[in-house]
Design an enzyme around this catalytic site. Structure first.
Site, PDB file in Angstrom:
ATOM      1  N   CYS A 162       0.795  -1.227   0.000  1.00  0.00           N
ATOM      2  CA  CYS A 162       0.000   0.000   0.000  1.00  0.00           C
ATOM      3  C   CYS A 162       0.831   1.281   0.000  1.00  0.00           C
ATOM      4  O   CYS A 162       0.273   2.368   0.082  1.00  0.00           O
ATOM      5  CB  CYS A 162      -0.976  -0.029   1.165  1.00  0.00           C
ATOM      6  SG  CYS A 162      -1.952  -1.551   1.130  1.00  0.00           S
ATOM      7  N   HIS A 292      -2.719   8.184   6.022  1.00  0.00           N
ATOM      8  CA  HIS A 292      -2.932   6.850   5.447  1.00  0.00           C
ATOM      9  C   HIS A 292      -4.304   6.357   5.918  1.00  0.00           C
ATOM     10  O   HIS A 292      -5.088   5.866   5.123  1.00  0.00           O
ATOM     11  CB  HIS A 292      -1.810   5.912   5.866  1.00  0.00           C
ATOM     12  CG  HIS A 292      -1.860   4.589   5.182  1.00  0.00           C
ATOM     13  ND1 HIS A 292      -1.913   4.465   3.818  1.00  0.00           N
ATOM     14  CD2 HIS A 292      -1.885   3.320   5.666  1.00  0.00           C
ATOM     15  CE1 HIS A 292      -1.962   3.175   3.483  1.00  0.00           C
ATOM     16  NE2 HIS A 292      -1.952   2.474   4.588  1.00  0.00           N
ATOM     17  N   HIS A 326      -9.911   1.992   0.617  1.00  0.00           N
ATOM     18  CA  HIS A 326      -8.457   1.854   0.563  1.00  0.00           C
ATOM     19  C   HIS A 326      -8.117   1.226  -0.787  1.00  0.00           C
ATOM     20  O   HIS A 326      -8.401   0.053  -1.017  1.00  0.00           O
ATOM     21  CB  HIS A 326      -7.971   0.981   1.727  1.00  0.00           C
ATOM     22  CG  HIS A 326      -6.475   0.914   1.834  1.00  0.00           C
ATOM     23  ND1 HIS A 326      -5.633   1.552   0.952  1.00  0.00           N
ATOM     24  CD2 HIS A 326      -5.673   0.273   2.719  1.00  0.00           C
ATOM     25  CE1 HIS A 326      -4.378   1.308   1.294  1.00  0.00           C
ATOM     26  NE2 HIS A 326      -4.369   0.537   2.360  1.00  0.00           N
TER      27      HIS A 326
END
Lengths: 404, 264
Positions: A162, A292, A326
């Protein structure tokens, strides 16, 4: 570092195709998350699925690249005149002087997941129409993009889970600085697949309801998909006041655990501090942090500590994953574009779905949009394997690079 | 445009290659190449739990990387790193796809976190304690060249040492049929911006369209073309032959890398 100019950028995610729709969704506090109806997935969760991916057709000469991830890539490339901008850059710099650096975590793995359902009952072989290299392989999306534009310079997929499409900015920066290229197509493309949906489910990290970053009751993430791109160039001319620049990059590794962040956010802190150092900025110079903020217990707890340690408690911050989900390997690129919009539109985007901010966080987490001048922003992207990357972007008029 | 760095340490593991010192006679042409199945060393560097969970790509990466860094007399904890692999953990990928195509999709958490392309980078960081940056790359058959360019960019742009770890491991069937990588192979190179006492050779690399060098020996040529990481072998051959040389490495279609090698 010498600032780099994001001369063109675009994003396609569940909140919209291209910048106009994306900005409208951010302004209207609209989430793209919806109950998961992807493929045969039988999980109770929400996903941020991009509309219209299945109907995208790849050019005939690139048919071997056909898979959901590359369709999403093409859909993304066609927005906001991005493809035309790359073609103009090829005319200016030459096809070998433009690099391709794209982040992805799962690339076209869905193609293999589907092929495994069609194995030959006798031999176990995969179907004859399955092409591994141009679909499943991690490089596929970067190779597709390279072939789509006829680029002949360096090309690579960055795949550090990620953080992937944040770290592409770093690879491109180094290669431009080293002089091997003059410009770079950077970004990230990741698409829905069973591996990530059932994978995060196996870790108990999928929320049943739309994810709620930094909420006291947060209970996991919502997976999304996205394609985001930017064209990076040296600053060789005077820029418009609202031109967006990459000012700094910080990267670190946790050296702690494969799927949990360091509980004190040690690696995250290092990445943010290194980005500030490279940009020669103080924490107080940053007007907004795009967190994040995955909405898992561990991520938000560790990141919250790290942000407070570096920035104190007053810097406005939010996670936009409540809107987009996400998007994994595309998250860094997507959130870089959201940061670029924040800088150009004087908009600090609110974090969606969060009802009550976890009282253990001493942060200025935004639950409402704010409209005010924004000079410099920082974006965090962290991933499995303990990989961390922070990017700092700023407006040209805050960096003295403006056309008088 | 040419990027230059000094090689300070080499790690090598592959079919018939147990380590770099033991491979120089073969690559230097003094002994014939005899392929034999790659033996993957286990590492004591990882905690027992992580060691149990780690697959072939992790073992290969750790072993080649540590060999290169120890040869250079350096400590991994301070080194940035570049991991380049054409495919990650193939066994794990197969197991996941098989389960996801079955009626029971309850995959294990370990399977999932080992599915990311940066698994070896994550274990490397845990094993060595390195909190430095790592770039984790894939460029299919061009993965060695992509890793080399990334590592050289780090050296040149950031004036730092770095370690390049280019490693590939095979897929089992049925993916093997679609991507037939015959065995595990890895090259690790410690690269530095300045010449030091431990420097082995200077390399200067630029893009070209000249055809890539081939090995006269059929078995070595099969290895070079069969496993992406082995596309870097011509550099090691030049060093093993102890002679300055210019070699051309396969990279992307229509683009190759010309490497001028000057021994130190």
């Amino acid at each position: 570092m010498n600032p780099l100019w994001l001369s063109h950028f675009t994003a396609t995610s569940s909140i919209g195709h291209g910048l106009k729709q994306t900005l409208a969704a951010l302004r209207e506090l609209r989430t793209g998350l919806a109950p998961c109806a992807f493929d045969t997935v039988d999980l109770k969760t929400f996903v941020g699925e991009v509309a219209g991916v299945d109907s995208i057709q790849l050019p005939a000469h690139l048919a071997d690249f056909d898979c959901r991830n590359n369709r999403l890539a093409l859909l993304g490339l066609m927005q906001d005149g991005f493809a035309e901008a790359v073609r103009a850059a090829i005319k200016e710099y030459g096809a070998q002087r433009i690099g391709v650096f794209l982040g992805t975590s799962t690339s076209g793995i869905l193609q293999t997941e589907l092929a495994y359902r069609r194995r030959d009952p006798a031999s176990g072989a995969l179907p004859a129409d399955f092409i591994y290299g141009s679909t499943h392989n991690t490089f596929s999306v970067a190779d597709f993009t390279r072939c789509f534009f006829g680029l002949t310079g360096p090309a690579v997929a960055v795949s550090s889970a990620c953080s992937s499409s944040a770290k592409v900015f770093s690879s491109a920066r180094r290669m431009i600085e080293a002089g091997l290229i003059d410009a770079a197509v950077v970004g990230g493309v990741d698409s829905l697949c069973l591996t990530t949906l059932y994978g995060f489910n196996s870790l108990g990290l999928l929320a049943e309801q739309p994810c709620r970053p930094y909420d006291a009751e947060r209970n996991g993430l919502s997976i999304g998909e996205a394609a985001a791109f930017a064209l990076l160039e040296r600053v060789s001319k005077k820029l418009n006041a609202d031109a967006v620049l990459l000012l700094g990059v910080g990267e670190s590794s946790d050296a702690y655990h494969m799927s949990s962040p360091h509980p004190d956010g040690r690696g995250a802190r290092m990445a943010m501090q290194d980005a500030l150092k490279m940009a020669d900025l103080q924490p107080s110079d940053i007007d907004y942090i795009n967190l994040h903020g995955t909405a898992t217990q561990n991520n938000d707890a560790a990141e919250g500590l790290a942000v407070a340690a570096v920035f104190g408690t007053s810097t406005p911050c939010s996670s936009t994953k409540g809107a987009t989900g996400h998007t994994l390997g595309a998250a860094g690129g997507l959130e870089a574009v959201i940061c670029a919009l924040a800088l150009q539109q004087d908009l600090l985007p609110a974090g969606l779905n969060t009802q009550q901010i976890d009282p253990s966080f001493k942060l200025n987490y935004l639950l409402e949009n704010r409209q005010l001048p924004v000079a410099r922003v920082l974006s965090n992207s962290f991933g499995f394997g303990g990989t961390n990357c922070s990017l700092i972007f700023g407006r040209a008029d805050s960096s003295g690079l403006v056309h008088e | 445009m040419t990027l230059t760095a000094y090689i300070e340490g080499i790690g090598l593991i592959g079919p018939g290659f147990a380590n770099w010192p033991g491979s120089q006679a073969v690559l230097g042409g003094q002994r014939p190449y005899q392929p034999a199945k790659t033996i993957l060393p286990t590492t004591s560097l990882l905690p027992a739990a992580e060691r149990r969970r780690s697959g072939a790509i992790v073992k290969l990466t750790l072993a080649t990387g540590l060999e290169a860094i120890q040869a250079a007399g350096l400590n991994a904890v301070n080194l940035p790193s570049v991991f380049s692999s054409s495919g990650g953990d193939g066994e794990n990928c197969h197991a996941l796809c098989e389960m996801l195509a079955s009626s029971d999709r309850q995959i294990s958490p370990t399977r999932f976190h080992n599915s990311v392309h940066n698994t070896a980078a994550g274990y490397w960081s845990i094993a060595t304690g390195a909190m430095t940056t790592s770039s984790v790359l894939c460029a299919f058959d061009a993965s060695f060249g992509a890793g080399l360019l990334e590592a050289l960019s780090q050296v040149v742009a950031d004036n730092t040492r770095t370690v390049l770890l280019a490693c590939d491991t095979p897929y089992p069937e049925p993916l093997f049929g679609a991507r037939p990588i015959p065995d595990a192979f890895g090259i690790a190179l410690v690269l530095a911006p300045e010449r030091s006492a431990q420097a082995l050779a200077k390399i200067s690399v630029s893009l070209t369209d000249m055809p890539a060098d081939r090995f006269d020996d059929n078995a070595l040529e099969n290895l070079r073309t069969g496993i992406p990481a082995a596309r870097g072998l011509p550099i090691l051959r030049a060093i093993a032959q102890r002679a300055d040389d210019r070699v051309v490495l396969d990279y992307l279609d229509g683009t190759t890398l010309v490497v001028d090698i000057t021994l130190c």
